[in-house]
Design a protein around this motif. Structure first.
Motif, PDB file in Angstrom:
ATOM      1  N   ALA A   1       2.131  -6.347  -3.101  1.00 27.34           N
ATOM      2  CA  ALA A   1       1.792  -6.855  -1.767  1.00 27.34           C
ATOM      3  C   ALA A   1       1.300  -5.729  -0.868  1.00 27.34           C
ATOM      4  N   HIS A   2       1.936  -4.575  -0.943  1.00 28.83           N
ATOM      5  CA  HIS A   2       1.537  -3.415  -0.138  1.00 28.83           C
ATOM      6  C   HIS A   2       0.090  -3.041  -0.436  1.00 28.83           C
ATOM      7  N   GLU A   3      -0.241  -2.930  -1.721  1.00 24.03           N
ATOM      8  CA  GLU A   3      -1.608  -2.549  -2.079  1.00 24.03           C
ATOM      9  C   GLU A   3      -2.607  -3.640  -1.734  1.00 24.03           C
ATOM     10  N   LEU A   4      -2.224  -4.901  -1.882  1.00 26.46           N
ATOM     11  CA  LEU A   4      -3.127  -5.996  -1.500  1.00 26.46           C
ATOM     12  C   LEU A   4      -3.390  -6.010  -0.001  1.00 26.46           C
ATOM     13  N   ALA A   5      -2.430  -5.595   0.802  1.00 28.16           N
ATOM     14  CA  ALA A   5      -2.662  -5.519   2.248  1.00 28.16           C
ATOM     15  C   ALA A   5      -3.794  -4.539   2.557  1.00 28.16           C
ATOM     16  N   HIS A   6      -3.966  -3.531   1.703  1.00 26.75           N
ATOM     17  CA  HIS A   6      -5.052  -2.564   1.897  1.00 26.75           C
ATOM     18  C   HIS A   6      -6.425  -3.169   1.627  1.00 26.75           C
ATOM     19  N   VAL A   7      -6.480  -4.329   0.975  1.00 32.58           N
ATOM     20  CA  VAL A   7      -7.768  -4.996   0.796  1.00 32.58           C
ATOM     21  C   VAL A   7      -8.342  -5.357   2.166  1.00 32.58           C
TER      22      VAL A   7
ATOM     23  N   TRP B   1       3.133   5.189  -6.224  1.00 35.98           N
ATOM     24  CA  TRP B   1       3.422   3.901  -6.862  1.00 35.98           C
ATOM     25  C   TRP B   1       2.158   3.097  -7.080  1.00 35.98           C
ATOM     26  N   GLY B   2       1.227   3.209  -6.158  1.00 34.58           N
ATOM     27  CA  GLY B   2       0.005   2.432  -6.263  1.00 34.58           C
ATOM     28  C   GLY B   2      -1.078   2.977  -5.369  1.00 34.58           C
TER      29      GLY B   2
ATOM     30  N   LEU C   1     -10.435  -1.976  -6.585  1.00 37.79           N
ATOM     31  CA  LEU C   1      -9.587  -1.635  -7.722  1.00 37.79           C
ATOM     32  C   LEU C   1      -8.191  -1.292  -7.244  1.00 37.79           C
ATOM     33  N   MET C   2      -7.205  -2.028  -7.730  1.00 37.73           N
ATOM     34  CA  MET C   2      -5.813  -1.702  -7.478  1.00 37.73           C
ATOM     35  C   MET C   2      -5.299  -0.962  -8.701  1.00 37.73           C
ATOM     36  N   SER C   3      -4.747   0.216  -8.467  1.00 33.68           N
ATOM     37  CA  SER C   3      -4.115   0.974  -9.542  1.00 33.68           C
ATOM     38  C   SER C   3      -2.627   1.021  -9.261  1.00 33.68           C
ATOM     39  N   LEU C   4      -1.845   0.786 -10.291  1.00 33.39           N
ATOM     40  CA  LEU C   4      -0.397   0.868 -10.187  1.00 33.39           C
ATOM     41  C   LEU C   4       0.090   1.939 -11.144  1.00 33.39           C
ATOM     42  N   GLY C   5       1.027   2.741 -10.684  1.00 36.74           N
ATOM     43  CA  GLY C   5       1.602   3.778 -11.528  1.00 36.74           C
ATOM     44  C   GLY C   5       2.541   3.171 -12.551  1.00 36.74           C
ATOM     45  N   TRP C   6       2.430   3.608 -13.790  1.00 31.89           N
ATOM     46  CA  TRP C   6       3.251   3.030 -14.861  1.00 31.89           C
ATOM     47  C   TRP C   6       4.754   3.128 -14.604  1.00 31.89           C
ATOM     48  N   PRO C   7       5.287   4.178 -13.916  1.00 30.57           N
ATOM     49  CA  PRO C   7       6.747   4.207 -13.693  1.00 30.57           C
ATOM     50  C   PRO C   7       7.263   3.037 -12.871  1.00 30.57           C
TER      51      PRO C   7
ATOM     52  N   GLY D   1      -4.428 -14.057   1.415  1.00 33.99           N
ATOM     53  CA  GLY D   1      -5.796 -14.393   1.793  1.00 33.99           C
ATOM     54  C   GLY D   1      -6.785 -13.277   1.517  1.00 33.99           C
ATOM     55  N   VAL D   2      -6.608 -12.591   0.390  1.00 36.88           N
ATOM     56  CA  VAL D   2      -7.507 -11.495   0.034  1.00 36.88           C
ATOM     57  C   VAL D   2      -8.122 -11.748  -1.342  1.00 36.88           C
ATOM     58  N   THR D   3      -9.223 -11.087  -1.595  1.00 34.22           N
ATOM     59  CA  THR D   3      -9.857 -11.150  -2.901  1.00 34.22           C
ATOM     60  C   THR D   3      -9.011 -10.386  -3.904  1.00 34.22           C
ATOM     61  N   GLU D   4      -8.798 -10.972  -5.059  1.00 28.73           N
ATOM     62  CA  GLU D   4      -8.014 -10.315  -6.106  1.00 28.73           C
ATOM     63  C   GLU D   4      -8.817  -9.140  -6.668  1.00 28.73           C
ATOM     64  N   PRO D   5      -8.302  -7.928  -6.549  1.00 32.66           N
ATOM     65  CA  PRO D   5      -9.035  -6.772  -7.071  1.00 32.66           C
ATOM     66  C   PRO D   5      -8.880  -6.648  -8.584  1.00 32.66           C
ATOM     67  N   ASP D   6      -9.721  -5.813  -9.175  1.00 28.70           N
ATOM     68  CA  ASP D   6      -9.495  -5.436 -10.563  1.00 28.70           C
ATOM     69  C   ASP D   6      -8.202  -4.635 -10.615  1.00 28.70           C
ATOM     70  N   LEU D   7      -7.612  -4.555 -11.789  1.00 30.34           N
ATOM     71  CA  LEU D   7      -6.298  -3.930 -11.933  1.00 30.34           C
ATOM     72  C   LEU D   7      -6.323  -2.853 -13.004  1.00 30.34           C
ATOM     73  N   ASP D   8      -5.634  -1.764 -12.710  1.00 29.82           N
ATOM     74  CA  ASP D   8      -5.442  -0.700 -13.671  1.00 29.82           C
ATOM     75  C   ASP D   8      -4.001  -0.219 -13.550  1.00 29.82           C
ATOM     76  N   VAL D   9      -3.374   0.076 -14.663  1.00 26.50           N
ATOM     77  CA  VAL D   9      -2.035   0.673 -14.656  1.00 26.50           C
ATOM     78  C   VAL D   9      -2.169   1.998 -15.392  1.00 26.50           C
ATOM     79  N   ARG D  10      -1.794   3.070 -14.693  1.00 28.05           N
ATOM     80  CA  ARG D  10      -1.987   4.401 -15.268  1.00 28.05           C
ATOM     81  C   ARG D  10      -1.069   5.392 -14.573  1.00 28.05           C
ATOM     82  N   ASP D  11      -1.217   6.653 -14.916  1.00 26.08           N
ATOM     83  CA  ASP D  11      -0.443   7.719 -14.286  1.00 26.08           C
ATOM     84  C   ASP D  11      -1.055   8.028 -12.928  1.00 26.08           C
ATOM     85  N   LEU D  12      -0.284   7.862 -11.878  1.00 26.96           N
ATOM     86  CA  LEU D  12      -0.727   8.168 -10.520  1.00 26.96           C
ATOM     87  C   LEU D  12       0.066   9.328  -9.925  1.00 26.96           C
ATOM     88  N   GLY D  13       0.670  10.125 -10.791  1.00 29.03           N
ATOM     89  CA  GLY D  13       1.496  11.221 -10.289  1.00 29.03           C
ATOM     90  C   GLY D  13       2.725  10.669  -9.608  1.00 29.03           C
ATOM     91  N   ASP D  14       2.914  11.025  -8.351  1.00 30.18           N
ATOM     92  CA  ASP D  14       4.109  10.575  -7.632  1.00 30.18           C
ATOM     93  C   ASP D  14       3.845   9.350  -6.745  1.00 30.18           C
TER      94      ASP D  14
END
Length: 121
Positions: free
Chosen positions: A75-81, A40-41, A55-61, A25-38
């Motif tokens: 799901a974890h990152e969407l809960a932060h919405v 996951w998102g 903006l949801m960013s996910l680490g490429w690993p 039940g959340v708004t779909e954020p924009d998405l980016d996949v990139r290096d986030l260091g250590d």
């Protein structure tokens, strides 16, 4: 190789994000996949004066992991919405959408220690 994981991760997640956002039940954020260091998102709420999406960013690993663990991070990152931080209401929302989140979280901790995170020495 990192560029490939970023492209593949963006393509794959684009198909997974909407069903999870609807389920939570959340708004779909924009998405980016990139290096986030250590990490996951991460989730960044909408900026003042910007559109209504965050903006949801996910680490490429992350995309080296099994699909059920990628879904856990999504799901974890969407809960932060809806809920910033990791208070009880955050975990309650995550549990509603993903009742088995605790097992997936433990699996991510275990498998994540064995992944290549991009450092080549």
């Amino acid at each position: 190789m990192v560029d490939w994981y970023c492209r593949a991760g963006r393509n794959w997640t684009g198909q997974r994000l909407q069903p999870w956002a609807a389920r939570m039940g959340v708004t779909e954020p924009d998405l980016d996949v990139r290096d986030l260091g250590d990490r996951w998102g991460s989730y960044r709420p909408p900026q003042a004066g910007a559109d209504a999406k965050g903006l949801m960013s996910l680490g490429w690993p992350l995309f080296q992991l099994p699909m059920h663990l990628i879904d856990y991070v999504i799901a974890h990152e969407l809960a932060h919405v809806k809920v910033s931080g990791h208070r009880e209401d955050f975990w309650r929302l995550l549990r509603t959408a993903l009742p088995e989140y605790e097992g997936r979280r433990a699996d991510l901790d275990e498998l994540g220690r064995r992944l290549w995170m991009g450092d080549v020495r």
